[in-house]
Design a protein around this motif. Structure first.
Motif, PDB file in Angstrom:
ATOM      1  N   CYS A   1      -6.145   0.954   5.511  1.00 45.43           N
ATOM      2  CA  CYS A   1      -5.427   1.600   4.396  1.00 45.43           C
ATOM      3  C   CYS A   1      -5.952   1.127   3.044  1.00 45.43           C
ATOM      4  O   CYS A   1      -5.780   1.818   2.038  1.00 45.43           O
TER       5      CYS A   1
ATOM      6  N   TYR B   1      -5.716  -4.619  11.075  1.00 41.35           N
ATOM      7  CA  TYR B   1      -5.169  -4.188   9.793  1.00 41.35           C
ATOM      8  C   TYR B   1      -6.278  -4.135   8.750  1.00 41.35           C
ATOM      9  O   TYR B   1      -7.130  -5.017   8.715  1.00 41.35           O
TER      10      TYR B   1
ATOM     11  N   PHE C   1      -2.385  -6.934  -6.741  1.00 38.12           N
ATOM     12  CA  PHE C   1      -3.500  -6.092  -6.298  1.00 38.12           C
ATOM     13  C   PHE C   1      -3.085  -4.622  -6.232  1.00 38.12           C
ATOM     14  O   PHE C   1      -3.757  -3.736  -6.787  1.00 38.12           O
ATOM     15  N   TRP C   2      -1.960  -4.355  -5.560  1.00 38.88           N
ATOM     16  CA  TRP C   2      -1.555  -2.962  -5.378  1.00 38.88           C
ATOM     17  C   TRP C   2      -1.030  -2.363  -6.674  1.00 38.88           C
ATOM     18  O   TRP C   2      -1.232  -1.167  -6.930  1.00 38.88           O
TER      19      TRP C   2
ATOM     20  N   ARG D   1      -4.083  -1.412  -8.669  1.00 45.09           N
ATOM     21  CA  ARG D   1      -4.768  -0.247  -8.138  1.00 45.09           C
ATOM     22  C   ARG D   1      -4.023   1.044  -8.460  1.00 45.09           C
ATOM     23  O   ARG D   1      -4.635   2.090  -8.687  1.00 45.09           O
TER      24      ARG D   1
ATOM     25  N   PHE E   1       0.854  -1.207   0.000  1.00 44.10           N
ATOM     26  CA  PHE E   1       0.000   0.000   0.000  1.00 44.10           C
ATOM     27  C   PHE E   1       0.878   1.240   0.000  1.00 44.10           C
ATOM     28  O   PHE E   1       0.690   2.165  -0.790  1.00 44.10           O
TER      29      PHE E   1
ATOM     30  N   THR F   1       1.684   9.152   0.952  1.00 41.55           N
ATOM     31  CA  THR F   1       0.477   8.643   0.295  1.00 41.55           C
ATOM     32  C   THR F   1      -0.602   9.734   0.275  1.00 41.55           C
ATOM     33  O   THR F   1      -0.477  10.763   0.943  1.00 41.55           O
TER      34      THR F   1
ATOM     35  N   LEU G   1       3.857   4.429   7.666  1.00 37.95           N
ATOM     36  CA  LEU G   1       3.414   3.793   6.416  1.00 37.95           C
ATOM     37  C   LEU G   1       2.241   4.520   5.761  1.00 37.95           C
ATOM     38  O   LEU G   1       1.534   3.942   4.937  1.00 37.95           O
TER      39      LEU G   1
END
Lengths: 272, 272
Positions: free
Chosen positions: B79, B76, A243-244, A247, A204, B176, B172
């Motif tokens: 995100c 988890y 997957f990431w 995306r 992510f 982003t 993390l």
């Protein structure tokens, strides 16, 4: 040819050093490998204090008598010294080859950002302790001594720049002064001993950073010794990375022959 | 007052829900707590699929019949849905309060970036399962229902903006689309069940990011259930955080009363 070994991360042992020397003597008799005494220091988690590790690295990197610098092992600690040590490197350091992986990725990243031309992700002296480790060490030496094409990861594309990193390490250098510009690069990734939810979270983070979205693509190496997820994560590392990538619009370009194991192949940074 | 509970991360259980309802009935009889059925779904690691978790969050956030949205627990998974879910929120969502911590930090971060005015780091329904958890749940409810000053972290400075995060989660999300602008903020940090070398590495990452260097300072909450480091790391979490703050020129402003425990105090985002 003279290769210097320093340990910027965790403690290194004399048994691994002896094995490496035996492999080198048998297979590459013209090669001299010098283990800096710092390799065998111990300070808490590390192979000596931050000052000792940075000092040894800078000393051998700036010494024109060495042709290459080989990182002894990973573990943890390179991020504590990389920026400062790289800032102290002179012209003699730039001519050398640098080889390592895992936690040494912090140094490869910072050196690549600084424009060093001969960097590679590949086996380290500590790999001599693995089952089948002789092949890994010999592969590393064949790249250091001869730039042997047989040492290389077999899927590297001519004309395209590449880089390779541990997933966790790469994630945790994004945005720092060590982050290299990987626009247009194929990024090869691997990891070890991380729960799958951690790999998912790191992907992510990587795929959501604007810099990663400028990659030419990602290839996935091996993720080994993955601890059991509770509850089961339900997806493999390849499903997670696909997957990431999907995306974020990053091309997923398949698997790669790198990982924390004896089959870890060499990935030179930049255009092969 | 009506509070909706959704679970954007890991699976949530009916026993915790029942305990929360009992605490609310005994102490806050005017309060209605609605556990969205999504809370009790299970899909691999998560409380339902990404679509189910995002859908429930968007549904209750956009429903004017609710005054607050309370994240059921961490674990988890937030995100994976935060950016997309926040993009679907309308005006009714903006008026609500949002409370959670740990993995819910991804949502708090994205909501803060989006300018939502009523966000807080604090106890969640799952904390009802802890020893002493009734006090944690009652503290959360007293903030949600009454904005009780007694619920607040005692060191919040009037006139200064604050935010609070789990160290690993905050690390993390840097870079982003969820990363909030924390320039001038006091950042309160805590963590749980991370080896000290991981906390050190995360603090390298946080303190080496330019955004973190614009903080007014860092206060350290509790780091609990730290697994043994092999070899011993030789530094406590406070020494680790002080080290990285000093290196980055970020003022270290002392300890904070937050953590993965029943004494976790509420930290509203922004100026208290």
């Amino acid at each position: 040819m003279r290769i210097a070994v320093v340990a910027p991360s965790s403690q290194f042992g004399s048994e691994a050093a002896a094995r490496v020397e035996a492999i080198a003597a048998a297979r590459f008799p013209g090669l001299e490998i010098v283990f800096h005494p710092q390799c065998f220091l111990a300070h808490n988690h590390f192979a000596g204090s931050d000052a000792a590790r940075a000092g040894a690295l800078v000393e051998v990197a700036n010494d024109p008598a060495f042709d290459a610098l080989w990182f002894a092992r990973g573990g943890y600690g390179a991020c504590r010294i990389a920026e400062e040590a790289i800032g102290r490197l002179g012209p003699a350091a730039r001519d050398k080859a640098y080889l390592g992986y895992s936690d040494a990725g912090y140094l490869l990243a910072g050196l690549y950002r600084a424009g060093f031309p001969n960097l590679a992700h590949g086996p380290m002296p500590q790999d001599a302790m693995r089952s089948g480790g002789e092949a890994a060490v010999a592969r590393a030496l064949s790249w250091l001594a001869e730039r042997s094409p047989d040492a290389l990861e077999p899927g590297l594309e001519p004309g395209r720049p590449h880089a390779a990193f541990n997933i966790t390490v790469f994630s945790l250098l994004l945005g720092t002064p060590l982050e290299p510009d990987l626009a247009g690069h194929v990024l090869l990734l691997e990891d070890v001993a991380e729960h799958m939810y951690r790999t998912d979270r790191a992907m992510f983070h990587i795929s959501s950073n604007p810099a990663a979205r400028r990659l030419a693509g990602i290839r996935l190496g091996r993720c080994s010794e993955v601890p059991d997820n509770d509850p089961d994560f339900g997806e493999s590392e390849e499903e997670v990375v696909r997957f990431w990538c999907a995306r974020a619009g990053i091309p997923f370009l398949g698997r790669a022959a790198i990982g924390h194991d004896s089959d870890n192949r060499v990935v030179p940074f930049g255009v092969p």
